[in-house]
Design a protein around this motif. Sequence first.
Motif, short mmCIF file in Angstrom:
data_model
loop_
_atom_site.label_atom_id
_atom_site.label_comp_id
_atom_site.label_asym_id
_atom_site.label_seq_id
_atom_site.Cartn_x
_atom_site.Cartn_y
_atom_site.Cartn_z
N ASN A 1 68.89 111.77 30.78
CA ASN A 1 68.69 111.90 32.23
C ASN A 1 68.09 113.26 32.59
OD1 ASN A 1 68.90 111.07 34.94
ND2 ASN A 1 70.90 112.08 35.17
N LYS A 2 67.70 113.38 33.84
CA LYS A 2 67.14 114.63 34.41
C LYS A 2 65.83 115.01 33.72
CE LYS A 2 71.67 116.22 35.94
NZ LYS A 2 72.49 117.35 36.38
N ASP B 1 63.01 114.94 34.90
CA ASP B 1 62.15 115.71 35.82
C ASP B 1 62.39 117.21 35.66
OD1 ASP B 1 64.76 115.06 36.85
OD2 ASP B 1 64.16 115.83 38.82
N ASP C 1 78.57 116.27 35.68
CA ASP C 1 77.28 116.75 36.18
C ASP C 1 76.06 116.24 35.41
OD1 ASP C 1 78.00 118.02 38.43
OD2 ASP C 1 78.00 120.04 37.60
N GLY D 1 75.06 113.34 35.62
CA GLY D 1 74.41 112.41 36.53
C GLY D 1 74.94 110.99 36.44
N LYS D 2 76.17 110.87 35.94
CA LYS D 2 76.77 109.55 35.76
C LYS D 2 76.92 108.79 37.08
CE LYS D 2 80.74 109.77 33.67
NZ LYS D 2 81.69 108.71 34.04
N SER D 3 77.47 109.47 38.09
CA SER D 3 77.68 108.79 39.38
C SER D 3 76.34 108.38 39.98
CB SER D 3 78.40 109.71 40.36
OG SER D 3 79.51 110.30 39.76
N THR D 4 75.36 109.28 39.89
CA THR D 4 74.05 108.99 40.47
C THR D 4 73.42 107.80 39.76
OG1 THR D 4 73.80 111.36 40.90
CG2 THR D 4 71.83 110.00 41.09
P1 GDP Z 1 78.35 113.24 37.37
O1 GDP Z 1 79.30 114.39 37.50
O2 GDP Z 1 77.98 113.01 35.96
O3 GDP Z 1 78.81 112.00 38.07
O4 GDP Z 1 76.97 113.74 38.05
P2 GDP Z 1 76.37 113.43 39.47
O5 GDP Z 1 75.80 112.06 39.54
O6 GDP Z 1 77.31 113.82 40.54
O7 GDP Z 1 75.11 114.43 39.42
C1 GDP Z 1 75.28 115.83 39.29
C2 GDP Z 1 74.10 116.52 39.95
O8 GDP Z 1 72.90 116.27 39.24
C3 GDP Z 1 73.85 116.03 41.37
O9 GDP Z 1 73.45 117.13 42.16
C4 GDP Z 1 72.70 115.04 41.20
O10 GDP Z 1 71.92 114.93 42.36
C5 GDP Z 1 71.91 115.69 40.08
N1 GDP Z 1 71.13 114.74 39.28
C6 GDP Z 1 71.57 113.63 38.67
N2 GDP Z 1 70.57 113.03 37.98
C7 GDP Z 1 69.47 113.81 38.18
C8 GDP Z 1 68.13 113.72 37.71
O11 GDP Z 1 67.71 112.83 36.97
N3 GDP Z 1 67.28 114.71 38.14
C9 GDP Z 1 67.68 115.72 38.94
N4 GDP Z 1 66.77 116.64 39.31
N5 GDP Z 1 68.94 115.82 39.36
C10 GDP Z 1 69.83 114.88 39.01
#
Ligand code: GDP
Length: 423
Positions: A148-149, A151, A16, A18-21
């Motif tokens: 990350n995040k 914002d 969570d 944000g790795k995939s994003t």
């Molecule tokens: P992973 O488990 O690390 O692969 O995380 P995901 O890429 O699935 O992201 C987890 C959640 O965080 C998702 O709902 C994304 O949309 C959200 N997210 C990721 N990066 C950001 C960011 O920079 N800002 C915000 N507000 N949300 C983010």
Amino acid sequence: APDTGLLRFITCGSVDDGKSTLLGRLLYDAGMVPDDQLVALARDSRKLHAESPDALDFSLLTDGLDAERQQGITIDVAYRYFHTPRRSFIVADCPGHEQYTRNMATGASTAQLAVVLVDARKGLLPQTRRHSYICALMGIRQVILAVNKMDLVDAREDIYAAITHEYRELADQLGLTSVHCLPVIAPGGDNVGKASSRLPWYQGPTLLELLESADTTVAQAEDFRMPVQWVNRPDASFRGYAGTVCGGRLAVGSEIVVQPAMRRARVERIVTADGDLSEAVAGQAVTLTLDREIDASRGDVIADAARPAPVADQFAAHVLWMGDESLLPNRAYWLKIGSRTVNARITSIKHKVDVNTQAELAARRLDLNEVGYCNIDLDHAIPFESYADSRTLGGFILIDRTTHATVGCGMLDFALRRASNVH
Ligand code: GDP
């Protein structure tokens, strides 16, 4: 701009963060998402996020593995290839859960750089420390810390500064020599492929620019070394030794020695698929012919005769245990190093390392995902280099002799006893 080679990197982060994003956004910003996939991405994003129908969910580009993860299937690392006009990349995407430390180690063992992701709201987590330690252990020296995040913390520079300060302290402890930090907002691509107006106080390079300018050199022996992968003998008139040069350089006419038996010869030809070479350098796959018939086989190392590799049968080494059953001292395993396999015993576990704090703890055994500093005893002496000098001649895996499963990987530190036939 000139092609500056291939960069292998790994992405690390907790679930969570944000790795995939971030990875999806990186592929998008690098122009690697074809039109039909973009159409599908827009459709799937709308379906999942009715509240924001125009936003693209970039995590869908890279989340193909999630279904497998949820079903509890053991997965390996997913490797993705992409390129920009300046460089090609192979990224190892490793799951964040603790039980996947072994996959992370596998991805890290060939990487030159790690992108470590943290959530600005959470700062450094135990996972951040564990992943960074494993990266350092596997020989990665360059890290990009992506906070990350941003914002979700009102783009506050003081929060970013506190996280990066803490990370630089950790990196120093771990011997990570090159650390770049940057604030990002993965879904918007802020500082991923383009500068961010939402983070105006950051004036540094974007993630893509950092990846394009990272150092692609890898630790390798200075003197000529080549593990023999196979002996190529199509007919009685030709005998060649095939392998990939993993250190130094070699010219036709050079005197070499085949290790560990220490037989000497001169190089007659350096043959490749594209014709003969007068000289070979590290990274090239070649077939060598020699001026006399000597006994060399798969697993031997061909080295510069004037500066051969040290040969030893007892070592101190770090071992990362990947077996479901514990590592027990004195049990016999196969140890595979370079192209050679020998019988090995861990004769003692000097200590294990708490991967979250780097504290050294007493241990009688190693369990899954634990790291120990061990003494290893081989039934044959082998040519080697310390892992810090050569991943090829210093990195090994341990194989269970009954199940044939890979149960550990390790990094040779130094020889405890040198073989006597080397000076
Ligand atoms: P992973 O488990 O690390 O692969 O995380 P995901 O890429 O699935 O992201 C987890 C959640 O965080 C998702 O709902 C994304 O949309 C959200 N997210 C990721 N990066 C950001 C960011 O920079 N800002 C915000 N507000 N949300 C983010």
